[in-house]
Design a protein around this motif. Structure first.
Motif, PDB file in Angstrom:
ATOM      1  N   PHE A 154     -72.892 -99.176   2.086  1.00 14.01           N
ATOM      2  CA  PHE A 154     -72.958 -99.120   3.488  1.00 14.01           C
ATOM      3  C   PHE A 154     -74.286 -98.759   4.038  1.00 14.01           C
ATOM      4  O   PHE A 154     -75.050 -99.309   4.723  1.00 14.01           O
ATOM      5  CB  PHE A 154     -71.851 -98.464   4.158  1.00 14.01           C
ATOM      6  CG  PHE A 154     -71.105 -98.988   5.160  1.00 14.01           C
ATOM      7  CD1 PHE A 154     -71.950 -99.236   6.447  1.00 14.01           C
ATOM      8  CD2 PHE A 154     -69.825 -99.795   5.329  1.00 14.01           C
ATOM      9  CE1 PHE A 154     -71.536 -99.928   7.631  1.00 14.01           C
ATOM     10  CE2 PHE A 154     -69.457-100.445   6.281  1.00 14.01           C
ATOM     11  CZ  PHE A 154     -70.117-100.426   7.511  1.00 14.01           C
ATOM     12  N   SER A 155     -74.820 -97.717   3.032  1.00 11.74           N
ATOM     13  CA  SER A 155     -76.172 -97.204   3.567  1.00 11.74           C
ATOM     14  C   SER A 155     -77.200 -98.227   3.351  1.00 11.74           C
ATOM     15  O   SER A 155     -78.049 -98.494   4.236  1.00 11.74           O
ATOM     16  CB  SER A 155     -76.490 -95.974   2.528  1.00 11.74           C
ATOM     17  OG  SER A 155     -75.517 -94.949   2.922  1.00 11.74           O
ATOM     18  N   LEU A 156     -77.141 -98.947   2.163  1.00  6.95           N
ATOM     19  CA  LEU A 156     -78.113-100.165   2.092  1.00  6.95           C
ATOM     20  C   LEU A 156     -78.155-101.037   3.273  1.00  6.95           C
ATOM     21  O   LEU A 156     -78.876-101.513   3.553  1.00  6.95           O
ATOM     22  CB  LEU A 156     -77.913-100.629   0.662  1.00  6.95           C
ATOM     23  CG  LEU A 156     -78.280 -99.680  -0.488  1.00  6.95           C
ATOM     24  CD1 LEU A 156     -78.047-100.271  -1.984  1.00  6.95           C
ATOM     25  CD2 LEU A 156     -79.885 -99.475  -0.690  1.00  6.95           C
ATOM     26  N   VAL A 157     -76.938-101.607   3.350  1.00  6.32           N
ATOM     27  CA  VAL A 157     -76.893-102.613   4.416  1.00  6.32           C
ATOM     28  C   VAL A 157     -77.202-102.065   5.727  1.00  6.32           C
ATOM     29  O   VAL A 157     -77.832-102.918   6.412  1.00  6.32           O
ATOM     30  CB  VAL A 157     -75.272-103.204   4.505  1.00  6.32           C
ATOM     31  CG1 VAL A 157     -75.100-104.122   5.679  1.00  6.32           C
ATOM     32  CG2 VAL A 157     -74.847-103.891   2.978  1.00  6.32           C
ATOM     33  N   ALA A 158     -76.889-100.856   6.202  1.00  6.50           N
ATOM     34  CA  ALA A 158     -77.344-100.321   7.229  1.00  6.50           C
ATOM     35  C   ALA A 158     -78.824-100.388   7.534  1.00  6.50           C
ATOM     36  O   ALA A 158     -79.264-100.666   8.663  1.00  6.50           O
ATOM     37  CB  ALA A 158     -76.524 -99.015   7.680  1.00  6.50           C
ATOM     38  N   SER A 159     -79.116 -99.940   6.403  1.00  7.93           N
ATOM     39  CA  SER A 159     -80.733 -99.747   6.439  1.00  7.93           C
ATOM     40  C   SER A 159     -81.369-101.146   6.570  1.00  7.93           C
ATOM     41  O   SER A 159     -82.597-101.308   7.258  1.00  7.93           O
ATOM     42  CB  SER A 159     -81.312 -99.358   5.087  1.00  7.93           C
ATOM     43  OG  SER A 159     -81.071 -97.901   5.032  1.00  7.93           O
ATOM     44  N   SER A 160     -80.845-102.296   6.071  1.00 11.43           N
ATOM     45  CA  SER A 160     -81.167-103.491   6.474  1.00 11.43           C
ATOM     46  C   SER A 160     -81.688-104.165   7.702  1.00 11.43           C
ATOM     47  O   SER A 160     -82.422-104.597   8.163  1.00 11.43           O
ATOM     48  CB  SER A 160     -80.792-104.759   5.703  1.00 11.43           C
ATOM     49  OG  SER A 160     -79.335-105.068   6.168  1.00 11.43           O
TER      50      SER A 160
END
Length: 315
Positions: A74-80
């Motif tokens: 979720f952290s990676l997707v939110a950063s995108s």
């Protein structure tokens, strides 16, 4: 999803055709800053659902591992999404007194690089998500689609923008459950949904109040709201939040072997909501995390609430 201002960078705006300032290292650091790692703290919500089952499962390590995977994904997707949001708003940010110092607006990170980095972050998040569950990947994809719709225009639509921002927190809670294959209570979902809406409406209300008091510049979508309407939204949200939690507490009493502590947990929870509402009513709820760090009484109430739940399920 509410992009926060990045640390101030003493640089000038990017000039079309000019290479990014500072070289590859500065660009990489700029991408990282735009990815908002400090905002990853929001993703601890993925641990909410696992918290209530750890005491009853024989696979504690497996549940925790799936929750950690959900957190990272979720952290990676939110950063995108943060990267895409700043790339879309680059021109508006360059005209803003503080946002012009964001890495993309300042010319440290070219717009094209931001889009490429966003794709990489999203692909990495999806890849990590597959390690836990296909359902987690679906939640991540839906989150990305909804947030991109917000970035590309829905953030200018009254009410819709409130629902989308609030849905981000709800999807985080759902992600933790589907990653660990946990059945989610309807009351748990309602508490998360209306708790999110309560905080989002409170933040918007604080921004409108600041505008009315000082004339400070606010986002264009907020000009379509009145303070009385936002008070109406957060008042209804808080009422449904409290009612849903109380009903959930009685359900938890049954799952906790008849313990009275889930029912007792209603006391600090309700008082904490009402305490937070004081800050909302005063127009001081611009950043929920700042309120939590500043209000000692709210911190004590939060600790008491968590303590009652820990006693309910683990002692």
């Amino acid at each position: 999803m509410e992009p926060d201002a990045a640390p101030e960078l003493e640089t000038e705006p990017e000039v079309p055709g000019r290479p990014a300032r500072g070289g590859p290292v500065a660009m990489a650091l700029g991408v990282l800053k735009t990815a908002r790692p400090r905002q990853w703290v929001k993703n601890v919500l993925v641990f909410a659902a696992p918290f209530f089952v750890l005491a009853k499962t024989d696979d504690v390590a497996g549940v925790l591992l799936d929750a950690v995977i959900a957190f990272v994904a979720f952290s990676l997707v939110a950063s995108s999404v943060y990267l895409i949001n700043d790339a879309i708003d680059v021109e508006a940010d360059r005209a803003h007194p503080t946002k012009r110092r964001r890495p993309i607006a300042a010319g440290i990170v070219p717009v094209k690089v931001a889009y490429v980095a966003a794709v990489v972050f999203f692909a990495a998040g999806i890849g990590v998500g597959f390690l836990a569950s296909g359902l987690l990947v679906i939640v991540l994809a839906v989150y990305e689609a909804v947030q991109l719709a917000y970035c590309f225009g829905l953030k200018h639509q009254p009410v819709v923008d409130l629902a989308i921002v609030g849905s981000g927190f709800l999807m985080r809670s759902i992600a933790g459950g589907v990653a660990a294959n946990i059945a989610l209570s309807q009351w748990f979902l309602l508490v998360t949904a209306f708790g999110s809406l309560f905080m989002v409406a409170g933040k918007r209300y604080a921004e409108v109040m600041l505008f009315e008091r000082t004339g400070a510049k606010i986002r264009s979508s907020l000009k379509k709201y009145s303070a009385s309407y936002l008070r109406f939204v957060w008042a209804i949200s808080s009422a449904i939040l409290i009612m849903s939690y109380c009903l959930w507490a009685f359900e938890l009493r049954n799952t906790a072997g008849g313990s009275v502590w889930p029912v007792i947990s209603m006391i600090p929870f309700v008082v904490a909501v009402l305490r937070y509402a004081v800050d909302v009513d005063g127009g001081n709820a611009g950043e929920p995390e700042e309120i939590a760090l500043r209000d000692r009484v709210l911190q004590v109430l939060g600790a008491l609430w968590i303590g009652t739940l820990v006693i309910s399920f683990y002692l």
